[in-house]
Structure formats: C-alpha cells, structure tokens
Design a protein around this motif. Structure first.
Motif, PDB file in Angstrom:
ATOM      1  N   UNK A 466       0.844  -1.192   0.000  1.00  0.00           N
ATOM      2  CA  UNK A 466       0.000   0.000   0.000  1.00  0.00           C
ATOM      3  C   UNK A 466       0.879   1.242   0.000  1.00  0.00           C
ATOM      4  N   UNK A 467       0.437   2.266  -0.704  1.00  0.00           N
ATOM      5  CA  UNK A 467       1.116   3.550  -0.663  1.00  0.00           C
ATOM      6  C   UNK A 467       0.105   4.668  -0.779  1.00  0.00           C
ATOM      7  N   UNK A 468       0.353   5.740  -0.037  1.00  0.00           N
ATOM      8  CA  UNK A 468      -0.585   6.868  -0.062  1.00  0.00           C
ATOM      9  C   UNK A 468       0.135   8.139   0.353  1.00  0.00           C
ATOM     10  N   UNK A 469      -0.214   9.275  -0.248  1.00  0.00           N
ATOM     11  CA  UNK A 469       0.269  10.543   0.315  1.00  0.00           C
ATOM     12  C   UNK A 469      -0.264  10.679   1.732  1.00  0.00           C
ATOM     13  N   UNK A 470       0.472  11.371   2.585  1.00  0.00           N
ATOM     14  CA  UNK A 470      -0.007  11.596   3.946  1.00  0.00           C
ATOM     15  C   UNK A 470      -1.070  12.677   3.986  1.00  0.00           C
ATOM     16  N   UNK A 471      -0.945  13.650   3.092  1.00  0.00           N
ATOM     17  CA  UNK A 471      -1.890  14.764   3.064  1.00  0.00           C
ATOM     18  C   UNK A 471      -2.271  15.070   1.624  1.00  0.00           C
ATOM     19  N   UNK A 472      -3.475  15.580   1.460  1.00  0.00           N
ATOM     20  CA  UNK A 472      -3.962  15.888   0.119  1.00  0.00           C
ATOM     21  C   UNK A 472      -3.748  17.354  -0.232  1.00  0.00           C
ATOM     22  N   UNK A 494     -16.925  22.161   9.397  1.00  0.00           N
ATOM     23  CA  UNK A 494     -15.646  22.479   8.767  1.00  0.00           C
ATOM     24  C   UNK A 494     -14.605  22.934   9.779  1.00  0.00           C
ATOM     25  N   UNK A 495     -15.066  23.432  10.926  1.00  0.00           N
ATOM     26  CA  UNK A 495     -14.114  23.874  11.946  1.00  0.00           C
ATOM     27  C   UNK A 495     -13.769  22.713  12.879  1.00  0.00           C
ATOM     28  N   UNK A 502      -7.350  23.155  10.787  1.00  0.00           N
ATOM     29  CA  UNK A 502      -7.203  21.764  10.341  1.00  0.00           C
ATOM     30  C   UNK A 502      -7.674  21.608   8.903  1.00  0.00           C
ATOM     31  N   UNK A 503      -8.795  22.213   8.546  1.00  0.00           N
ATOM     32  CA  UNK A 503      -9.306  22.148   7.172  1.00  0.00           C
ATOM     33  C   UNK A 503      -8.315  22.775   6.196  1.00  0.00           C
ATOM     34  N   UNK A 504      -7.783  23.939   6.546  1.00  0.00           N
ATOM     35  CA  UNK A 504      -6.840  24.643   5.670  1.00  0.00           C
ATOM     36  C   UNK A 504      -5.615  23.790   5.398  1.00  0.00           C
ATOM     37  N   UNK A 505      -5.077  23.175   6.436  1.00  0.00           N
ATOM     38  CA  UNK A 505      -3.871  22.356   6.278  1.00  0.00           C
ATOM     39  C   UNK A 505      -4.146  21.076   5.496  1.00  0.00           C
ATOM     40  N   UNK A 663       3.115  18.464  18.059  1.00  0.00           N
ATOM     41  CA  UNK A 663       2.397  17.545  18.919  1.00  0.00           C
ATOM     42  C   UNK A 663       1.241  16.948  18.108  1.00  0.00           C
ATOM     43  N   UNK A 664       1.427  15.746  17.545  1.00  0.00           N
ATOM     44  CA  UNK A 664       0.394  15.182  16.673  1.00  0.00           C
ATOM     45  C   UNK A 664      -0.939  14.967  17.361  1.00  0.00           C
ATOM     46  N   UNK A 665      -0.900  14.687  18.652  1.00  0.00           N
ATOM     47  CA  UNK A 665      -2.165  14.466  19.355  1.00  0.00           C
ATOM     48  C   UNK A 665      -3.012  15.732  19.356  1.00  0.00           C
ATOM     49  N   UNK A 666      -2.382  16.872  19.646  1.00  0.00           N
ATOM     50  CA  UNK A 666      -3.123  18.126  19.697  1.00  0.00           C
ATOM     51  C   UNK A 666      -3.365  18.720  18.304  1.00  0.00           C
ATOM     52  N   UNK A 667      -2.486  18.422  17.358  1.00  0.00           N
ATOM     53  CA  UNK A 667      -2.623  18.991  16.015  1.00  0.00           C
ATOM     54  C   UNK A 667      -3.533  18.179  15.110  1.00  0.00           C
ATOM     55  N   UNK A 668      -3.634  16.871  15.348  1.00  0.00           N
ATOM     56  CA  UNK A 668      -4.421  16.013  14.465  1.00  0.00           C
ATOM     57  C   UNK A 668      -5.527  15.279  15.220  1.00  0.00           C
ATOM     58  N   UNK A 669      -5.122  14.512  16.232  1.00  0.00           N
ATOM     59  CA  UNK A 669      -6.056  13.586  16.874  1.00  0.00           C
ATOM     60  C   UNK A 669      -7.219  14.310  17.536  1.00  0.00           C
TER      61      UNK A 669
END
Length: 722
Positions: A466-472, A494-495, A502-505, A663-669
């Motif tokens: 499997x392969x995928x970009x991490x972000x679109x 959206x927020x 998060x949506x913008x990124x 901090x991936x937990x606060x930025x993504x999760x």
C-alpha cells in the motif's frame, strides 16, 4: 465583478423564492448568500474569461437548518451565468446528490425566477454499454465462437444472467429505460453489472457501432447544455486525475461548490493511493500472457504486431520471477513479529474468517534499499510491458478504423479492444505502484505512507503493498484550487476546536481564502441538553468502561422512544448489547444485523407503530442519517471518537509532525475527534421542531485539558453534569 444588475437578480430571486414557498428569511442563509456573492463578484478575468485574480477559496461553515443548498444556489447560479461559467455542485453522498437534482434545483427553477438548465453527472461505470450487452446476449454459434477465449473464461457470454440482460435490452430498445444503473427498477449485483458496463480504457468511443445510441454519451449531451452540473467528489477527483476537463468541464471554466466538503481531502487521498497484492499481481501476469497467446491466431501473419504479442508472452514470466524475489525478501527481511511499535505493527483479526493479517509500516515512508532496488527494476519492466500493450492497443484502434495496414480485422478488433484496454489500465496501475515504492519523497515535504500487509489464510498467504500521500494539500492545490475559476466550500462541520486551521492544512487551501462560520437557526439551549454523567472508569480501560456502560445505559434509555447509540469499537458495541437486559436487547437494532438503509427503515417502522427502538451503530451512523422528530430524541456516545492509533496514514503523519517538533495528538487527533463529535451531535436536531439530549460517557471530557476544548467546540446545548 458584482454588478448592480446581478446583485438585483440575486435579491429578487431570493425574495421570490421565500414568498412563493411561504418561508421566512434566515439570517445565516442571508450571510451565506452575501459571502458567496462578494467572493464571486470580486474575481477579475480578462476578455477571454480567464481568471486574473489571485486564486483563493470561499469557505462557509453553515450549521444544520441554515438552508445551505438554497444559499449557495441563489448566489452562485446568477454569477456563474453572468461569468459564462459552468456551475458544478459536488456532494459526498448519493442521497444529497439525488436530493439536489430531484428536489432542490427544480424548486429553485419553479419559484425563484432564475432561468437555468441542470443535469446530473455520473461516471461511465453507472451506464450500460450496449456493445458489452450484445456480447452477453450472443447466442451459441458463430458469434459466440468469435469471442476471445479469455473473455469467455471471465464470464462474458455466459448464460447465467441472460434473462436480466434480455430485459435490459428490451427496456432500452423500447425507451423504457435510459441505461442508467440507478434507474433500473431492481437491484443489479455488482458482478452482473460489471459485465455490461465499461470504463475509459475499454470504451472505443466514436468507433463503437453503438456510439450514437450510447446511454453514457447521451447523458454527456445533457451536461454540454446544462448551466448547473450536479456531481460528486469522487467523479471530480477522477476527472482531475485524468488532467481535468475529460468528463466534466475544465477547471478553468468552472465554478465549484463543494457541499459536504469535510470529506474532500480524505477522498482525494484515496484517489491518489496505490495498492496491490503481490501474488495477485503474479496471477494477473499469467492471465496477461494467456490473453496475448490467444490473440496471436487473430493477427494477420505478416503483421509486426505478432512480434509485439510474442514479446509480451516472454516478458511476463521474468516479471513474475522478479515479484517472487521481492516477496521472498519482504517475508525474510521485515520484522513481521513487531508488536510493540507505538504506531502499530501488530496482528489483527480478520473477522469471521479467522484469518490473520499483520501490518508492517515502513517508518517515515522509507523503503529499505534492497526492496527499493527490486521495485525500481519492476518499474522498468512494467514500463516496457505497458509500452508493448499500448502499441498493440493502438494497432487494434487502427483495425477498428479499417486502416489498410492494421493487424486485425475490424470485427476482431472490436472484440479484442475491451480486453486489451482493460489489460493496459491494470498494467498502468501496477506501474504506479512500483513507481511509488522506488521513488524517494521530496525533502521538506510530508513523506508518503508506505506499508505492507501480510495476509494468512488456511491454505494461502500473500503480501499486499500500500502507498498513499499523507496529506492531500499539495494534490488539491496543484490540481484544483490553483486551476479552477472559483470554488465555494461548505458543510455543517468544517471547523475543529473552533477554527478552520485543520481544514486549511488538510485541503491545501490558498492563502487569503475567505472564511465564515454561520450559526444554525436552531435555539440549541432551549431544545437540547448535553449530558456528561460522572464516570468511574477511564475509556482507556476498555473492560471497566464497557461494564460501566452496561450498567448506565438502561437508565439513559428510559423515557425515549427513539435512541441512537454510537460506538468507536465494534467489540465494545457488541459487548454492551450482549450485556443489556433481555427487554432492551429486543428493542435494539445493531448495524451488524442488516444494511444501514434497512436499519433506518426498521427503526422508523417501529417508531411509527408506537414501539421503542434503539440503534447501535459505529462511525457510519454518526453522519448522513436523518431521523427528525420522535424518530430520534436521544443520542448516546460511548466515548470520544479518536482515530485508530495503528492506521498507517495517521501513524505516518504523526511521525512527521513529531519529527518537526509538533504535537500530533493536539494537532491532528484532538481536532479530528472534535469534528466527529460535532457530526455525531448533529444527528439530534434536523428540524426546528426537534428536541432531545446527547449523552457523552467519557470522563476525559471533564478531567483532561483537551476535554474542555472539545466540549466548547460542540453545539451550544444546555450543559448538564451529573
């Protein structure tokens, strides 16, 4: 430019619509109309209609009940017409797509005074291919004998579905059916449908004898005449992956409205991902060798095409051996037993089949040099294979054009074209896979996610890559935002945590894009309550948390006729259901018992008959279901819907953010969980007369720092801490 005439047209259309429908003006809806009109009216273009303004996107989050469809249509349609651009409305779900075409747009045409044509856009695979239908209906004898053996082996020309195909042919010939799968009165199984539809590679277009009566191309004519085209995210992304302007109008000539836009980035990742089982690829190579061996008798003796076909039959075994070498090296060199990796490389059950799969994620997306070297060699081999197949495909096209130097007769060319086209398409997908596994990522950019899954069956094993970009973000920016004339984005969610970051990124929205959050017209504080009961257990202790849910659920189900209970884990959902008293279990419908549509249908039937009904569902029930009034007054949410920690894409993205000091937990999760909770809470109130309560059984909402952030991002229901 937003001229006075267009501004007056928008205002008049809105006033007429409200008057004729006897609706009241909604403040949030007026905000939407003004924001979209301001954005579209501010775009500058040259004399040829080419955009000169800096590219940016207009983003509007509009709460449930705002009336989004009317809001963007009333403003965007007049401006699209004045700019001489096609308006493309895109949705994530079929339900909304059908609602817009069947109800909303006809309503606007009939009641607003706006004059425009609209059409529904679907992919080629939703339409009947008459050429393939003819093949299926071929009787035993000369026509049947002319079919390539490969086609017969794969079900073409088989009698199993002949009554269905005869009915299809009759209905189409008598103009009782237009060839659209979704309009066929009965359900058609995917296997049966796949034998009578086609794709871009297999379709011979104008060379087909049925071209002038083709259902797909008839639908395309409607698109050419339409001012407004209703599509879906998948179709738009598929068109963009082909370069844009192939199925739909070119992005430069289009104004897009993305409704349910919170799905767009994730769908984009899916379109640019690659995957293949290694032994599955080997089987395909054997089939391909068989195809070209069977093609040889149809080729004229003196043709150079014969050499190409023979070359393919000698090339495929060497590719097969190279894949075998890769398989053995992966099996031996990768640590398949790693189970303590923080991002999850561990066995997981495959459900009722009792088979196991083990996920191995390549850290930071880096493939070991030895494996990358083999992948690079496979890429070269597949480039050579696809070049040969493409040359044969082009020669078959020449035969259909009846060129004197063609290698096949016209009849044989028409029979073989879909087979060779399908082979070429599949070969190119494998080529993309090997390119993904042999190419280094661009430094400074998020690395791609690459992983392997070892599948162990009773008598068979395979490794799937499997392969995928991490972000679109870069994909959407380069293929969509930087090319389209204009784009409007809207959704109820959206927020994340009260902002659009998060949506913008995720979506790669251009700098200086316009953002607006429109509140719902619902009086949340008076009609709905958010309950946070005091919990003894932490959801991290799944056993204790499940036991406490079993204890608490009966009292939170009492007094409600319609309830929706949402879980993040199938295991916990089933354990809670099994632990409930018998009386409550008989009232409950689990999503494991039947399809989503059937669950909703059965739930409504029980409520209509005065019974109590409880739905037990997972993430798919937290969005896209509409249960107004007494159908739903009670939503129970087992815990915060954090993403599965061992998902390879989530793990790769977390790893990359961490490597950059984030901090991936606060930025993504946490932001993603916040969005999912908002969607889940949104199931409660679907109309202004709705009421009820939402209960969250998660102690982390009150005793963790991020818990308050999540609660503050939820709809402003009345809060109740028990």
């Amino acid at each position: 430019m937003l001229t006075d005439d267009v501004k007056a047209e928008i205002q008049s259309a809105y006033s007429k619509f409200l008057s004729k429908k006897d609706y009241k003006s909604r403040y949030g809806q007026r905000q939407m109309i003004a924001e979209f009109a301001r954005y579209l009216g501010g775009i500058e273009s040259d004399s040829k209609g080419i955009r000169k303004s800096k590219h940016k996107v207009c983003v509007v989050e509009a709460g449930t009940g705002t009336g989004k469809t009317l809001g963007y249509c009333i403003s965007a349609i007049p401006l699209a017409l004045s700019h001489n651009k096609k308006l493309i409305i895109s949705t994530a779900t079929t339900a909304l797509q059908e609602q817009i075409v069947a109800k909303d747009l006809p309503d606007i045409v009939n009641n607003s005074g706006l004059k425009f044509k609209f059409a529904l856009a679907k992919g080629r695979g939703r339409y009947l291919c008459l050429s393939k239908l003819e093949t299926q209906l071929a009787n035993d004898g000369s026509v049947q004998d002319s079919l390539p053996l490969f086609m017969l082996d794969n079900g073409l020309g088989s009698p199993d579905n002949k009554p269905l195909y005869q009915n299809m042919f009759s209905a189409y010939a008598n103009q009782q059916w237009d060839g659209d799968r979704d309009k066929w009165p009965d359900n058609v199984e995917n296997k049966a449908w796949s034998l009578v539809t086609t794709d871009n590679q297999q379709c011979s277009n104008r060379r087909c004898s049925y071209f002038h009566s083709c259902s797909y191309y008839e639908s395309r004519k409607l698109l050419e005449d339409a001012d407004v085209i209703v599509a879906n995210h998948d179709l738009i992304l598929a068109d963009l992956s082909l370069g844009g302007g192939v199925v739909l109008p070119a992005p430069e000539d289009a104004i897009y409205v993305f409704d349910e836009a919170h799905h767009l980035a994730d769908k984009a990742l899916g379109h640019f991902a690659v995957h293949s089982p290694l032994k599955g690829c080997q089987n395909w190579l054997k089939q391909t060798s068989k195809v070209f061996t069977e093609l040889l008798p149809y080729i004229k003796p003196s043709s150079r095409l014969r050499t190409k076909a023979e070359e393919i039959t000698t090339l495929t075994p060497s590719i097969h051996d190279q894949i075998e070498a890769l398989y053995l090296r992966m099996e031996q060199s990768l640590d398949w037993n790693a189970s303590d990796d923080r991002y999850g490389q561990r066995p997981s059950p495959m459900g009722q089949q009792r088979d196991n799969q083990i996920v191995y994620r390549f850290a930071e997306g880096v493939v070991p040099d030895e494996l990358k070297s083999i992948s690079s060699e496979l890429l070269k081999l597949f480039i050579g294979l696809c070049r040969l197949v493409d040359e044969i495909n082009n020669d078959i096209i020449r035969s259909m054009d009846e060129k004197p130097d063609a290698s096949l007769s016209k009849e044989d060319g028409e029979s073989w074209f879909p087979v060779i086209g399908s082979t070429l398409s599949r070969g190119q997908s494998y080529q993309d896979l090997w390119r993904f596994f042999s190419t280094d990522d661009i430094k400074g950019q998020p690395p791609s996610a690459r992983w392997a899954v070892k599948k162990v069956f009773d008598n068979f094993e395979d490794i799937e890559l499997f392969g995928s970009p991490l972000m679109a973000d870069s994909l959407l920016y380069s293929r969509l935002w930087s090319k389209c004339y204009a784009a409007l984005i809207t959704s109820a969610t959206l927020t994340s945590l009260g902002n659009f970051n998060r949506l913008t990124n995720k979506s790669g929205l251009p700098d200086e894009s316009a953002y607006l959050a429109v509140t719902s017209p619902f009086n949340y504080g008076e009609v709905a309550t958010l309950r946070l009961p005091s919990m003894k257990s932490d959801p991290g202790n799944s056993v204790a948390h499940t036991e406490e849910l079993i204890e608490l659920f009966p009292q939170f189900l009492e007094g409600h006729q319609g309830t929706l209970a949402l879980f993040s884990s199938r295991k916990q959902m089933n354990e809670v259901l099994d632990g409930l008293p018998t009386a409550l279990r008989t009232q409950t419908i689990s999503q494991d018992e039947m399809s989503k549509q059937e669950v909703i249908k059965e739930h409504k039937r029980k409520i209509d008959e005065g019974e109590t009904s409880v739905i037990f569902g997972l993430a798919s029930f937290a969005e896209g279901i509409d249960l107004p009034g007494d159908y739903l007054t009670n939503v129970l949410i087992a815990k915060i819907p954090f993403a599965v920690p061992n998902d390879p894409i989530e793990a790769g993205l977390s790893e990359w953010i961490e490597s950059r000091g984030g901090n991936p937990f606060m930025e993504i999760t946490v932001p993603e969980a916040s969005t999912k909770l908002i969607q889940a809470c949104g199931r409660l109130l679907r109309a202004e007369s709705d009421y009820g309560q939402v209960t969250l059984f998660d102690s982390r909402l009150v005793n963790r720092r991020y818990g308050k952030m999540i609660i503050d991002s939820l709809p402003p229901f009345k809060r109740r801490y028990d």
